[in-house]
Write a protein that holds these residues in place. Sequence first.
Motif, PDB file in Angstrom:
ATOM      1  N   LYS A   2     -12.516  -2.095  -5.268  1.00 49.35           N
ATOM      2  CA  LYS A   2     -11.722  -1.889  -6.472  1.00 49.35           C
ATOM      3  C   LYS A   2     -10.264  -2.193  -6.138  1.00 49.35           C
ATOM      4  O   LYS A   2      -9.745  -1.734  -5.124  1.00 49.35           O
ATOM      5  N   ASN A   4      -6.469  -2.107  -5.607  1.00 45.98           N
ATOM      6  CA  ASN A   4      -5.590  -0.959  -5.411  1.00 45.98           C
ATOM      7  C   ASN A   4      -4.144  -1.377  -5.144  1.00 45.98           C
ATOM      8  O   ASN A   4      -3.359  -0.601  -4.640  1.00 45.98           O
ATOM      9  N   TYR A  56      -5.223   1.088   2.499  1.00 42.75           N
ATOM     10  CA  TYR A  56      -4.875   2.049   1.457  1.00 42.75           C
ATOM     11  C   TYR A  56      -6.000   3.067   1.207  1.00 42.75           C
ATOM     12  O   TYR A  56      -5.740   4.162   0.729  1.00 42.75           O
ATOM     13  N   LYS A  60      -5.402   6.971   0.819  1.00 40.79           N
ATOM     14  CA  LYS A  60      -5.476   7.315  -0.614  1.00 40.79           C
ATOM     15  C   LYS A  60      -4.236   6.839  -1.380  1.00 40.79           C
ATOM     16  O   LYS A  60      -3.657   7.581  -2.170  1.00 40.79           O
ATOM     17  N   ASN A  62      -2.638   4.037  -4.019  1.00 42.16           N
ATOM     18  CA  ASN A  62      -2.983   3.093  -5.085  1.00 42.16           C
ATOM     19  C   ASN A  62      -1.697   2.723  -5.805  1.00 42.16           C
ATOM     20  O   ASN A  62      -1.096   3.562  -6.474  1.00 42.16           O
ATOM     21  N   THR A  63      -1.254   1.465  -5.660  1.00 46.17           N
ATOM     22  CA  THR A  63      -0.012   1.039  -6.295  1.00 46.17           C
ATOM     23  C   THR A  63      -0.267   0.305  -7.608  1.00 46.17           C
ATOM     24  O   THR A  63       0.670  -0.133  -8.243  1.00 46.17           O
ATOM     25  N   LYS A  64      -1.521   0.193  -7.990  1.00 42.86           N
ATOM     26  CA  LYS A  64      -1.848  -0.479  -9.243  1.00 42.86           C
ATOM     27  C   LYS A  64      -1.538   0.448 -10.422  1.00 42.86           C
ATOM     28  O   LYS A  64      -1.802   1.651 -10.375  1.00 42.86           O
ATOM     29  N   LYS A  66      -1.758   2.425 -13.767  1.00 44.42           N
ATOM     30  CA  LYS A  66      -2.881   3.031 -14.472  1.00 44.42           C
ATOM     31  C   LYS A  66      -2.840   2.618 -15.937  1.00 44.42           C
ATOM     32  O   LYS A  66      -1.786   2.482 -16.517  1.00 44.42           O
TER      33      LYS A  66
END
Length: 67
Positions: A2, A4, A56, A60, A62-64, A66
């Motif tokens: 997924k 991230n 990442y 944990k 996640n720079t994507k 939301k």
Amino acid sequence: MKANMGLIDKIARVSVAAIVIALYFLNQISGLAAIVLLIFSGVFILTSIIGFCPLYLPLKINTKAKK
């Protein structure tokens, strides 16, 4: 896998990779350090293209953005 990585993260990685590649071709870096930095640059570019950073996951991060 997924995604991230966000857009800013991707741009930063590609920028760092471009700088390292430019320094190598301008003979500013050489030897073992240059080889290691070029390998990291390749990894940065690859992870930017696919949008996924395996490091990442355990951290944990996640720079994507939301939705």
